[in-house]
Write a protein that holds these residues in place. Structure first.
Motif, PDB file in Angstrom:
ATOM      1  N   ASP A 156     -16.815  48.388  21.059  1.00  0.00           N
ATOM      2  CA  ASP A 156     -16.705  47.594  22.286  1.00  0.00           C
ATOM      3  C   ASP A 156     -15.297  46.999  22.355  1.00  0.00           C
ATOM      4  O   ASP A 156     -15.043  45.897  21.865  1.00  0.00           O
ATOM      5  N   ALA A 178     -14.975  43.495  23.964  1.00  0.00           N
ATOM      6  CA  ALA A 178     -15.331  42.361  23.112  1.00  0.00           C
ATOM      7  C   ALA A 178     -14.212  42.053  22.124  1.00  0.00           C
ATOM      8  O   ALA A 178     -13.844  40.883  21.920  1.00  0.00           O
ATOM      9  N   GLY A 237     -18.245  33.794  22.329  1.00  0.00           N
ATOM     10  CA  GLY A 237     -19.104  34.716  23.071  1.00  0.00           C
ATOM     11  C   GLY A 237     -18.698  36.163  22.869  1.00  0.00           C
ATOM     12  O   GLY A 237     -19.554  37.051  22.718  1.00  0.00           O
ATOM     13  N   ALA A 238     -17.387  36.421  22.843  1.00  0.00           N
ATOM     14  CA  ALA A 238     -16.908  37.786  22.634  1.00  0.00           C
ATOM     15  C   ALA A 238     -17.250  38.268  21.227  1.00  0.00           C
ATOM     16  O   ALA A 238     -17.598  39.441  21.020  1.00  0.00           O
ATOM     17  N   THR A 242     -19.855  37.335  19.398  1.00  0.00           N
ATOM     18  CA  THR A 242     -21.281  37.663  19.331  1.00  0.00           C
ATOM     19  C   THR A 242     -21.572  38.966  20.076  1.00  0.00           C
ATOM     20  O   THR A 242     -22.405  39.767  19.641  1.00  0.00           O
ATOM     21  N   GLN A 243     -20.866  39.187  21.185  1.00  0.00           N
ATOM     22  CA  GLN A 243     -21.021  40.450  21.917  1.00  0.00           C
ATOM     23  C   GLN A 243     -20.622  41.622  21.023  1.00  0.00           C
ATOM     24  O   GLN A 243     -21.303  42.659  20.980  1.00  0.00           O
ATOM     25  N   HIS A 295     -23.325  42.435  18.332  1.00  0.00           N
ATOM     26  CA  HIS A 295     -24.454  43.209  18.848  1.00  0.00           C
ATOM     27  C   HIS A 295     -24.057  44.667  19.105  1.00  0.00           C
ATOM     28  O   HIS A 295     -24.914  45.559  19.080  1.00  0.00           O
ATOM     29  N   HIS A 317     -26.962  35.996  14.899  1.00  0.00           N
ATOM     30  CA  HIS A 317     -26.665  35.230  16.109  1.00  0.00           C
ATOM     31  C   HIS A 317     -27.402  33.890  16.089  1.00  0.00           C
ATOM     32  O   HIS A 317     -26.831  32.845  16.432  1.00  0.00           O
ATOM     33  N   HIS A 326     -24.600  29.315  26.402  1.00  0.00           N
ATOM     34  CA  HIS A 326     -24.366  30.588  25.720  1.00  0.00           C
ATOM     35  C   HIS A 326     -25.689  31.311  25.465  1.00  0.00           C
ATOM     36  O   HIS A 326     -25.809  32.518  25.719  1.00  0.00           O
ATOM     37  N   ALA A 339     -27.112  35.093  26.481  1.00  0.00           N
ATOM     38  CA  ALA A 339     -26.880  35.964  25.327  1.00  0.00           C
ATOM     39  C   ALA A 339     -27.978  37.008  25.164  1.00  0.00           C
ATOM     40  O   ALA A 339     -29.122  36.824  25.597  1.00  0.00           O
ATOM     41  N   GLU A 340     -27.617  38.086  24.503  1.00  0.00           N
ATOM     42  CA  GLU A 340     -28.566  39.161  24.233  1.00  0.00           C
ATOM     43  C   GLU A 340     -29.714  38.681  23.352  1.00  0.00           C
ATOM     44  O   GLU A 340     -30.850  39.146  23.474  1.00  0.00           O
TER      45      GLU A 340
END
Length: 602
Positions: free
Chosen positions: A107, A110, A142-143, A145-146, A149, A161, A504, A508-509
């Motif tokens: 990613d 991210a 946030g990036a 954690t993205q 995942h 997370h 967040h 979040a996912e």
């Protein structure tokens, strides 16, 4: 689990934690940093044994993300140069350790997002724009954690997370105590007052008023059952909590049966177990509370002397001397370390002489040395912050209210009025900063505190119920201790951290993953998060452990092992409502709903 995985890493981690604590207590930041790295090394070693190097590297990316949010603590304390340095160093490490490349393969958005947001955060911190720096830090988190995942298996990413969200909770808890002693200190101050109240019941019983003494004892139990300090003591040391409550039961039984030795033993049990809780909750600040307790007990001795009990007064003073020499709650050593002059004046000039004065029934010497010990201890308290001194003085002031009630019950209303009047004068004179601290923390509380104290004197002057007014004043004094202790922390930025955490989580996912994995845990976590944020906005950090426990359970849930999660204590499991507060009954240990035929207290 750590011990089962690798005993060497387990012992190394525990040793590093001990080194970290010692280094921080000694303000040795270099040693603290070395201990932190050592602890991290042992945890990573154990993680590698449980999983593999690839997974540990993925987890490291999220650890870096949490580190980004840790910088909010520096922003909140205006350590902006340090914050700028941290943002830059995190960005460098993120690339040097191969974390950027690892995430970019899965990613790119991210990976680039972490670096870009860190650059903006550093620029904003350097420009002293803390709001922009914090916002950019949140974007970087946030990036990260993205990215996690994107590269990790769903259960690994979800569990990590949730652990990261737990970490944000501890950041908020840290901020909530910076600049002030915090909620635990207020809990300890509240427990300290129960010590004084138990001794008040003791001396009223010794003077022949068993009914009033029994009421005083049962009211301590009733107050504790609904107090904020109740759960704090239970969590700090369950054995001390249970033995304290058992001591309260024994105190009531001893008073009702006229068993003097039983009363003595019960009060000693109460005192010992409350000290255990105070030592844990107040830590290095416990000597301040011991000073307040000593001042209250010296006043007890003086009041008994005024009642014609010179021997009892001498015994109390002698007992305090013994406690001091035994360094109970580290009071002796702390007083000596704070000021050798105060220490010598207290012990050599006044305390020994006060005991002799009581033994000789020398009223002039009693007055001189009684005031002497009180003044020295007040000066000791004033050597510390007003917030710390206020914990001691809140207990002392409330104890004086109960002293007034005690002598009024024994038929000396004039003396009761004088006690209240003197307490008011002491407060108006500053009380080691307590007066101003209440006013600064909560002006409405300050006004209600003064009103309640005035009501004690009015009741004494007018033949009213002094004890009822003393209980009201006690509530105000305890509330003031909490208001002052919690006002000192950076509650606004702490609440902001949890507000960001909530925002967040909602996007979040892991939000959907947790809801699908275990709906009850999902609701429990959101409830704990909301309650914690709300508490921080009100100046209380009480919800930190409950939030952390629910985040931990959430990690097990998204990993597919919710049944293996460690038990969540009652603070984490309930809905946040205090069931005790909903009860419409109060009293001693045998309180029940309704009115059964065999009830011994209603």
């Amino acid at each position: 689990k750590l011990e089962e995985t690798d005993k060497e890493h387990y012992e190394g981690f525990e040793g590093a934690l001990g080194d970290l604590r010692s280094a921080l207590e000694e303000d040795d930041l270099d040693a603290a940093h070395a201990a932190m790295k050592d602890a991290d090394k042992h945890l990573r070693g154990a993680q590698t044994q449980l999983t593999n190097k690839k997974t540990v590297k993925q987890l490291t990316a999220l650890v870096m993300g949490v580190h980004i949010k840790d910088v909010d603590v520096l922003l909140a304390t205006d350590a902006l140069d340090d914050a700028t340095l941290e943002y830059n160093q995190i960005g460098t490490k993120f690339q040097d350790k191969g974390l950027y490349d690892m995430i970019a393969e899965a990613d790119t958005e991210a990976a680039d997002g972490v670096i870009d947001a860190l650059d903006r955060a550093a620029t904003a911190a350097e420009a002293e724009n803390t709001a922009k720096a914090s916002d950019a830090g949140s974007e970087a988190f946030g990036a990260a954690t993205q990215g996690l995942h994107a590269v990790a298996d769903a259960n690994v990413a979800g569990a990590a997370h949730m652990a990261a969200l737990q970490g944000l909770g501890w950041d908020a808890a840290t901020l909530s105590t910076i600049g002030g002693p915090g909620t635990d200190y207020a809990h300890a101050a509240a427990l300290n007052l129960y010590r004084a109240r138990a001794y008040d019941a003791h001396w009223v019983a010794a003077n022949g008023d068993a009914d009033t003494a029994a009421t005083m004892g049962s009211d301590v139990f009733a107050h504790f059952e609904g107090a904020r300090a109740h759960e704090a003591l239970e969590e700090a040391d369950n054995d001390a909590y249970e033995t304290f409550e058992s001591g309260l039961e024994s105190l009531q039984t001893g008073i009702e049966n006229g068993n003097g030795s039983g009363i003595d033993d019960a009060v000693a049990t109460i005192d010992e177990n409350l000290r255990t809780g105070i030592d844990i909750l107040a830590g290095g600040n416990a000597p301040l509370l011991q000073s307040g307790f000593f001042r209250a007990r010296f006043e007890d001795a003086y009041e008994r002397y005024q009642q014609g009990e010179a021997d009892a007064a001498a015994s109390i003073a002698e007992g305090l001397f013994g406690r001091f020499e035994a360094n109970e709650l580290d009071f002796h050593e702390t007083l000596e370390d704070t000021s050798e002059s105060l220490y010598e004046t207290f012990e050599e000039e006044h305390l020994s002489a006060l005991i002799t004065a009581y033994e000789d029934d020398d009223s002039e010497a009693v007055d001189t040395h009684h005031q002497g010990v009180l003044d020295v201890l007040l000066d000791f308290e004033a050597e510390h912050s007003a917030a710390l001194a206020s914990g001691a003085e809140a207990g002392y002031m409330a104890a004086r209210g109960f002293d007034a009630a005690g002598v009024a019950a024994l038929g000396n209303a004039d003396r009761a009025s004088t006690i209240a009047s003197d307490a008011f004068a002491h407060f108006e004179a500053g009380a080691a900063g307590y007066h101003e601290a209440i006013e600064d923390a909560d002006e409405e509380r300050y006004e209600s505190f003064e009103t309640a104290l005035g009501a004690v004197q009015t009741a004494a002057d007018d033949g009213g119920d002094v004890y009822a007014e003393a209980k009201t004043f006690n509530d105000e004094a305890v509330a003031s201790a909490y208001a002052i202790a919690e006002a000192g922390g950076a509650s606004e930025p702490a609440a902001a951290i949890m507000s960001d955490a909530f925002a967040h989580f909602e996007q979040a996912e892991v939000h959907e993953a947790l809801e699908e994995a275990d709906h009850d845990t999902y609701e429990g976590f959101e409830g704990a998060l909301e309650a914690y944020q709300s508490g921080l906005e009100s100046g209380s950090s009480d919800g930190a452990e409950r939030y952390a426990a629910m985040a931990r359970t959430g990690g097990f849930a998204v990993a597919g092992s919710v049944d293996d999660a460690p038990p969540v204590d009652s603070a984490a499991a309930d809905s946040g409502e205090d069931e005790r507060a909903e009860a419409d009954v109060e009293g001693g240990p045998n309180v029940v709903k309704g009115t059964p035929d065999d009830a011994d207290h209603v």
